[in-house]
Design an enzyme around this catalytic site. Structure first.
Site, PDB file in Angstrom:
ATOM      1  N   HIS A  46       2.459 -11.531  14.355  1.00  0.00           N
ATOM      2  CA  HIS A  46       3.511 -12.057  15.228  1.00  0.00           C
ATOM      3  C   HIS A  46       3.260 -13.515  15.616  1.00  0.00           C
ATOM      4  CE1 HIS A  46       7.025 -11.827  17.510  1.00  0.00           C
ATOM      5  NE2 HIS A  46       6.783 -10.804  18.320  1.00  0.00           N
ATOM      6  N   THR A  82       0.855  -1.195   0.000  1.00  0.00           N
ATOM      7  CA  THR A  82       0.000   0.000   0.000  1.00  0.00           C
ATOM      8  C   THR A  82       0.887   1.240   0.000  1.00  0.00           C
ATOM      9  OG1 THR A  82      -1.754   1.187   1.192  1.00  0.00           O
ATOM     10  CG2 THR A  82      -0.186  -0.033   2.539  1.00  0.00           C
TER      11      THR A  82
END
Length: 425
Positions: free
Chosen positions: A396, A343
């Site tokens: 994560h 993006t």
């Protein structure tokens, strides 16, 4: 009478919102002609007619939510469009003649035929009704089996249909008023100050729900780095005109970043994966999503097999997908899948941001504005350099900090030495 139904859209789409009716009751329509535009979670699709005829009625309004298979109107396959055929005066005379014919005394032969006809209709489960009553019910989209009649023989007449329609409209109006009265008065939280309430589009609702869902279902972190864009800008400056002449497309920054991302993904494959229950799906392909801002919200069309495309092919496909997005011409195929997303908030002037994951992907790279800043090139000298902050948001749960930081460092190294991209294939 043919039904207008919401067609099958896609495996993952079960409902939508009617954005606009392209036809109205009384309009003629041909088979295959567009009747309405339907807004779904991902794209807008057009509902086409499966029959030729005249739009009899529409049971849903623009803004209503409908599901696949819902009946949203009817088409009279034998009808004529408003303004066609006989004039209103001729139609009134025809209707009066029908009524007169119904009330006129019948001969024994006609009575016998009428009884036979009524008997046949009743045996088929259809109500006994006069031709004018059937015609009026067809025009109004009413079910004759629901129309009460005052006739001792059970025959439904025109005036019965008219009374039923009036009572139905009155009951509907009363129901709306009662609902309105029973609803609690909204709290004046703005103390009389002017506000405007705007209903969120289906796409905006979907974007909002998905972004919240990603933050609730992933362990999202963001790490940052910065790139000295001097080398890339130098390459673009030297090859800009030649590239344009040979490929008829401008050499932009997106192809450099896409090539660098693919090379980094090959070194750190967990960022090209997704989680499915207790399993990690590690993708062996590189379908890169390119976030594009439109008037209706953010969409992420996908560049398929980006690792197999040249710089020119990447630049051209990014342009094509952006134009399709802004013209609302993206298909489901353009939006489905994707293994990683890029993006670019820099086109709007963003200097730094934390992009949100495009689930179920586990990584997204955020590009930002190129800003000239003083940079220490060694212990003694400072130079003004075109610098860009880049951000990597990652899940994560499967990507550790070491891999995420190393991923960004790899991109930084490749872009600060763009010729090295050739060695990465």
């Amino acid at each position: 009478m043919a039904e207008i139904k919401v067609p099958e859209l896609a495996e993952s789409i079960t409902e939508g919102t009617i954005a606009e009716w392209l036809k109205q009751p009384g309009d003629a329509v041909e088979k295959g002609e567009n009747i309405a535009e339907l807004e779904t979670d991902k794209i807008n699709v057009e509902i086409t007619s499966e029959h030729s005829g005249v739009i009899q009625d529409l049971s849903k309004e623009a803004g209503d939510t409908v599901e696949v298979g819902d009946v949203i109107g009817h088409i009279d396959e034998n009808g004529q469009a408003a303004g066609d055929g006989a004039s209103s005066e001729e139609k009134q005379q025809e209707s009066a003649a029908e009524d007169k014919q119904e009330t006129a005394p019948k001969t024994s032969e006609e009575a016998s035929e009428s009884q036979t006809s009524d008997s046949e209709e009743t045996s088929e489960g259809r109500p006994v009704a006069s031709p004018s009553a059937r015609k009026l019910a067809r025009e109004k989209g009413l079910d004759l089996t629901q129309v009460p009649t005052k006739d001792p023989m059970g025959r439904v007449r025109k005036e019965d249909v008219e009374d039923y329609e009036k009572n139905k409209a009155a009951a509907s109006s009363q129901g709306k008023e009662a609902k309105k009265e029973s609803a609690p008065a909204p709290k004046d939280e703005f103390e009389g100050k002017p506000v405007e309430r705007i209903k969120m589009s289906r796409r905006r609702q979907t974007i909002a729900n998905r972004l919240v869902d990603v933050q609730q279902t992933s362990a999202m972190l963001t790490t940052f780095n910065e790139i000295d864009m001097t080398a890339v800008m130098d390459v673009r400056k030297r090859w800009k005109e030649t590239f344009q002449e040979q490929h008829d497309v401008r050499l932009g920054f997106m192809s450099f970043f896409t090539k660098a991302v693919i090379a980094a993904l090959k070194h750190f494959p967990l960022l090209n994966a997704e989680i499915d229950g207790n399993e990690i799906i590690q993708k062996q392909f590189y379908d890169i999503g390119m976030a594009v801002s439109t008037d209706d919200g953010l969409v992420v069309p996908v560049v398929r097999d980006a690792d197999r495309k040249s710089f020119a092919e990447l630049e051209q496909e990014v342009i094509d997908l952006s134009l399709k997005a802004r013209d609302n011409k993206l298909t489901l195929k353009d939006l489905q899948g994707g293994s990683f997303t890029i993006t670019n908030g820099g086109v709007f002037g963003s200097l730094l941001s934390t992009p949100i994951l495009n689930g179920p992907q586990v990584g997204i790279l955020g590009m930002h504005k190129i800003q000239w800043r003083p940079v220490a090139v060694n212990q003694e000298n400072m130079e003004n350099r075109p610098m860009m902050y880049i951000a990597l948001s990652y899940d994560h749960r499967i990507v550790d900090g070491k891999e995420a930081v190393s991923f960004l460092v790899k991109i930084k190294e490749l872009l600060e030495d763009p010729e090295s991209l050739l060695l990465e294939g």
